[in-house]
Write a protein that holds these residues in place. Structure first.
Motif, PDB file in Angstrom:
ATOM      1  N   VAL A  24     -21.825 -27.630 -32.078  1.00  0.00           N
ATOM      2  CA  VAL A  24     -22.239 -28.442 -30.934  1.00  0.00           C
ATOM      3  C   VAL A  24     -22.137 -29.922 -31.282  1.00  0.00           C
ATOM      4  O   VAL A  24     -21.640 -30.729 -30.497  1.00  0.00           O
ATOM      5  CB  VAL A  24     -23.671 -28.085 -30.493  1.00  0.00           C
ATOM      6  N   GLY A  25     -22.598 -30.293 -32.487  1.00  0.00           N
ATOM      7  CA  GLY A  25     -22.546 -31.690 -32.905  1.00  0.00           C
ATOM      8  C   GLY A  25     -21.137 -32.215 -33.041  1.00  0.00           C
ATOM      9  O   GLY A  25     -20.907 -33.428 -32.948  1.00  0.00           O
ATOM     10  N   GLY A  26     -20.173 -31.331 -33.244  1.00  0.00           N
ATOM     11  CA  GLY A  26     -18.782 -31.753 -33.383  1.00  0.00           C
ATOM     12  C   GLY A  26     -18.092 -32.058 -32.064  1.00  0.00           C
ATOM     13  O   GLY A  26     -17.020 -32.659 -32.054  1.00  0.00           O
ATOM     14  N   ILE A  27     -18.697 -31.664 -30.950  1.00  0.00           N
ATOM     15  CA  ILE A  27     -18.054 -31.874 -29.645  1.00  0.00           C
ATOM     16  C   ILE A  27     -17.774 -33.348 -29.373  1.00  0.00           C
ATOM     17  O   ILE A  27     -16.647 -33.708 -29.020  1.00  0.00           O
ATOM     18  CB  ILE A  27     -18.895 -31.244 -28.510  1.00  0.00           C
ATOM     19  N   PRO A  28     -18.774 -34.253 -29.526  1.00  0.00           N
ATOM     20  CA  PRO A  28     -18.502 -35.650 -29.201  1.00  0.00           C
ATOM     21  C   PRO A  28     -17.428 -36.299 -30.070  1.00  0.00           C
ATOM     22  O   PRO A  28     -16.789 -37.253 -29.648  1.00  0.00           O
ATOM     23  CB  PRO A  28     -19.855 -36.346 -29.419  1.00  0.00           C
ATOM     24  N   ALA A  29     -17.243 -35.779 -31.281  1.00  0.00           N
ATOM     25  CA  ALA A  29     -16.270 -36.383 -32.198  1.00  0.00           C
ATOM     26  C   ALA A  29     -14.877 -35.777 -32.069  1.00  0.00           C
ATOM     27  O   ALA A  29     -13.953 -36.210 -32.746  1.00  0.00           O
ATOM     28  CB  ALA A  29     -16.758 -36.231 -33.643  1.00  0.00           C
ATOM     29  N   ALA A  30     -14.716 -34.785 -31.194  1.00  0.00           N
ATOM     30  CA  ALA A  30     -13.422 -34.126 -31.053  1.00  0.00           C
ATOM     31  C   ALA A  30     -12.383 -35.108 -30.533  1.00  0.00           C
ATOM     32  O   ALA A  30     -12.656 -35.914 -29.648  1.00  0.00           O
ATOM     33  CB  ALA A  30     -13.535 -32.932 -30.106  1.00  0.00           C
ATOM     34  N   GLU A  31     -11.203 -35.057 -31.103  1.00  0.00           N
ATOM     35  CA  GLU A  31     -10.113 -35.957 -30.710  1.00  0.00           C
ATOM     36  C   GLU A  31      -9.155 -35.226 -29.771  1.00  0.00           C
ATOM     37  O   GLU A  31      -8.979 -34.021 -29.847  1.00  0.00           O
ATOM     38  CB  GLU A  31      -9.355 -36.426 -31.948  1.00  0.00           C
ATOM     39  N   TYR A  32      -8.537 -35.999 -28.907  1.00  0.00           N
ATOM     40  CA  TYR A  32      -7.537 -35.454 -27.998  1.00  0.00           C
ATOM     41  C   TYR A  32      -6.552 -36.573 -27.692  1.00  0.00           C
ATOM     42  O   TYR A  32      -6.973 -37.694 -27.399  1.00  0.00           O
ATOM     43  CB  TYR A  32      -8.209 -34.959 -26.712  1.00  0.00           C
ATOM     44  N   PRO A  33      -5.248 -36.306 -27.762  1.00  0.00           N
ATOM     45  CA  PRO A  33      -4.277 -37.377 -27.507  1.00  0.00           C
ATOM     46  C   PRO A  33      -4.357 -37.858 -26.057  1.00  0.00           C
ATOM     47  O   PRO A  33      -4.533 -37.061 -25.143  1.00  0.00           O
ATOM     48  CB  PRO A  33      -2.930 -36.713 -27.792  1.00  0.00           C
ATOM     49  N   THR A  34      -4.273 -39.149 -25.886  1.00  0.00           N
ATOM     50  CA  THR A  34      -4.383 -39.746 -24.559  1.00  0.00           C
ATOM     51  C   THR A  34      -3.116 -40.530 -24.241  1.00  0.00           C
ATOM     52  O   THR A  34      -2.749 -41.438 -24.972  1.00  0.00           O
ATOM     53  CB  THR A  34      -5.586 -40.707 -24.498  1.00  0.00           C
ATOM     54  N   ALA A  35      -2.487 -40.166 -23.155  1.00  0.00           N
ATOM     55  CA  ALA A  35      -1.315 -40.914 -22.703  1.00  0.00           C
ATOM     56  C   ALA A  35      -1.755 -42.297 -22.238  1.00  0.00           C
ATOM     57  O   ALA A  35      -2.880 -42.476 -21.761  1.00  0.00           O
ATOM     58  CB  ALA A  35      -0.637 -40.171 -21.552  1.00  0.00           C
ATOM     59  N   ALA A  36      -0.880 -43.277 -22.368  1.00  0.00           N
ATOM     60  CA  ALA A  36      -1.220 -44.649 -21.966  1.00  0.00           C
ATOM     61  C   ALA A  36      -1.660 -44.704 -20.506  1.00  0.00           C
ATOM     62  O   ALA A  36      -2.574 -45.447 -20.153  1.00  0.00           O
ATOM     63  CB  ALA A  36      -0.027 -45.565 -22.193  1.00  0.00           C
ATOM     64  N   ALA A  37      -1.050 -43.890 -19.662  1.00  0.00           N
ATOM     65  CA  ALA A  37      -1.397 -43.899 -18.246  1.00  0.00           C
ATOM     66  C   ALA A  37      -2.754 -43.263 -17.965  1.00  0.00           C
ATOM     67  O   ALA A  37      -3.256 -43.340 -16.851  1.00  0.00           O
ATOM     68  CB  ALA A  37      -0.318 -43.176 -17.435  1.00  0.00           C
ATOM     69  N   ARG A  38      -3.334 -42.632 -18.963  1.00  0.00           N
ATOM     70  CA  ARG A  38      -4.653 -42.013 -18.798  1.00  0.00           C
ATOM     71  C   ARG A  38      -5.624 -42.549 -19.847  1.00  0.00           C
ATOM     72  O   ARG A  38      -6.580 -41.881 -20.227  1.00  0.00           O
ATOM     73  CB  ARG A  38      -4.559 -40.481 -18.919  1.00  0.00           C
ATOM     74  N   SER A  39      -5.401 -43.758 -20.305  1.00  0.00           N
ATOM     75  CA  SER A  39      -6.231 -44.316 -21.374  1.00  0.00           C
ATOM     76  C   SER A  39      -7.691 -44.439 -20.978  1.00  0.00           C
ATOM     77  O   SER A  39      -8.571 -44.395 -21.832  1.00  0.00           O
ATOM     78  CB  SER A  39      -5.689 -45.676 -21.805  1.00  0.00           C
ATOM     79  N   TYR A  40      -7.969 -44.563 -19.704  1.00  0.00           N
ATOM     80  CA  TYR A  40      -9.357 -44.667 -19.253  1.00  0.00           C
ATOM     81  C   TYR A  40     -10.119 -43.355 -19.436  1.00  0.00           C
ATOM     82  O   TYR A  40     -11.340 -43.339 -19.398  1.00  0.00           O
ATOM     83  CB  TYR A  40      -9.422 -45.108 -17.779  1.00  0.00           C
ATOM     84  N   LEU A  41      -9.404 -42.254 -19.654  1.00  0.00           N
ATOM     85  CA  LEU A  41     -10.054 -40.959 -19.885  1.00  0.00           C
ATOM     86  C   LEU A  41     -10.257 -40.651 -21.364  1.00  0.00           C
ATOM     87  O   LEU A  41     -10.822 -39.619 -21.710  1.00  0.00           O
ATOM     88  CB  LEU A  41      -9.226 -39.832 -19.252  1.00  0.00           C
ATOM     89  N   HIS A  42      -9.811 -41.540 -22.238  1.00  0.00           N
ATOM     90  CA  HIS A  42      -9.904 -41.260 -23.673  1.00  0.00           C
ATOM     91  C   HIS A  42     -11.306 -40.867 -24.134  1.00  0.00           C
ATOM     92  O   HIS A  42     -11.449 -39.908 -24.899  1.00  0.00           O
ATOM     93  CB  HIS A  42      -9.403 -42.452 -24.489  1.00  0.00           C
ATOM     94  N   PRO A  43     -12.377 -41.526 -23.703  1.00  0.00           N
ATOM     95  CA  PRO A  43     -13.704 -41.149 -24.212  1.00  0.00           C
ATOM     96  C   PRO A  43     -14.140 -39.722 -23.878  1.00  0.00           C
ATOM     97  O   PRO A  43     -14.981 -39.162 -24.565  1.00  0.00           O
ATOM     98  CB  PRO A  43     -14.641 -42.172 -23.542  1.00  0.00           C
ATOM     99  N   VAL A  44     -13.574 -39.133 -22.819  1.00  0.00           N
ATOM    100  CA  VAL A  44     -14.046 -37.810 -22.406  1.00  0.00           C
ATOM    101  C   VAL A  44     -13.080 -36.672 -22.711  1.00  0.00           C
ATOM    102  O   VAL A  44     -13.461 -35.502 -22.628  1.00  0.00           O
ATOM    103  CB  VAL A  44     -14.374 -37.784 -20.888  1.00  0.00           C
ATOM    104  N   LEU A  45     -11.845 -36.978 -23.079  1.00  0.00           N
ATOM    105  CA  LEU A  45     -10.876 -35.901 -23.259  1.00  0.00           C
ATOM    106  C   LEU A  45     -11.187 -35.013 -24.463  1.00  0.00           C
ATOM    107  O   LEU A  45     -10.977 -33.800 -24.410  1.00  0.00           O
ATOM    108  CB  LEU A  45      -9.455 -36.469 -23.373  1.00  0.00           C
TER     109      LEU A  45
END
Length: 192
Positions: A24-45
């Protein structure tokens, strides 16, 4: 998980709770690639991608406890069962809120709005939290303009949806940290 095991010891329960807390604690630190056109979604992906996996793991563990014969009857086993059920329910609710927030952000971005050319303090609109003031220096303003251009948004719209994304990420982070901390406290109670 198999159903042909004997009742878990306190130490085994502590290990399971620790593992759940770490997942559960690892969820916030999970990384996901973010396309430049969706950079505003980076914190939640990252959380959006990791959440279902952790919920599935907790659900499998919970179902394993329920399916075990004989079912947990001691106070430690019942407490662990209740803890998994509580964590699973809370995490599922928090994840549903995150998903809803992301859906609102995507809906907002997909609906054409009147373009705004300047970036400044909020326009008087309030959300669930108090208003805040912000200002950018020249370097930050250029970075915002570049990111907004890559995302195909007006700078003000980019800042707003990014702020919404950061708020959604902060909420799921707080929920995950509280669930994780609770499971770790239980683990300490079960450890000898």
């Amino acid at each position: 998980m198999t159903n042909d095991r004997t009742a878990l010891t306190r130490s085994e329960l502590a290990d399971l709770l620790t593992e759940a807390a770490q997942n559960v604690g690892g969820i916030p630190a999970a990384e996901y690639p973010t396309a430049a056109a969706r950079s505003y979604l980076h914190p939640v992906l990252g959380p959006l991608a990791a959440g279902p996996r952790v919920i599935t793991e907790l659900n499998d563990r919970f179902e394993g406890f329920v399916a075990t014969e004989p079912r947990p009857a001691g106070s430690a086993g019942l407490f662990a069962l209740a803890s998994y059920a509580s964590a699973l329910g809370w995490l599922t609710e928090s994840f549903a809120e995150l998903t809803s927030s992301v859906d609102e952000i995507c809906t907002r971005v997909g609906i054409p709005a009147e373009p705004r050319a300047t970036i400044g303090a909020p326009t008087g609109r309030t959300g669930q939290d108090d208003e805040f003031d912000f200002a950018f220096n020249a370097i930050e303003l250029e970075a915002v303009r570049n990111a907004a251009e890559a995302a195909g948004l007006a700078p003000d719209d980019y800042v707003e949806v990014l702020s919404q994304s950061l708020l959604a990420a902060a909420r799921i982070t707080d929920a995950c940290m509280e669930i994780s901390s609770g499971l770790l406290v239980l683990q300490q109670d079960f450890a000898f």
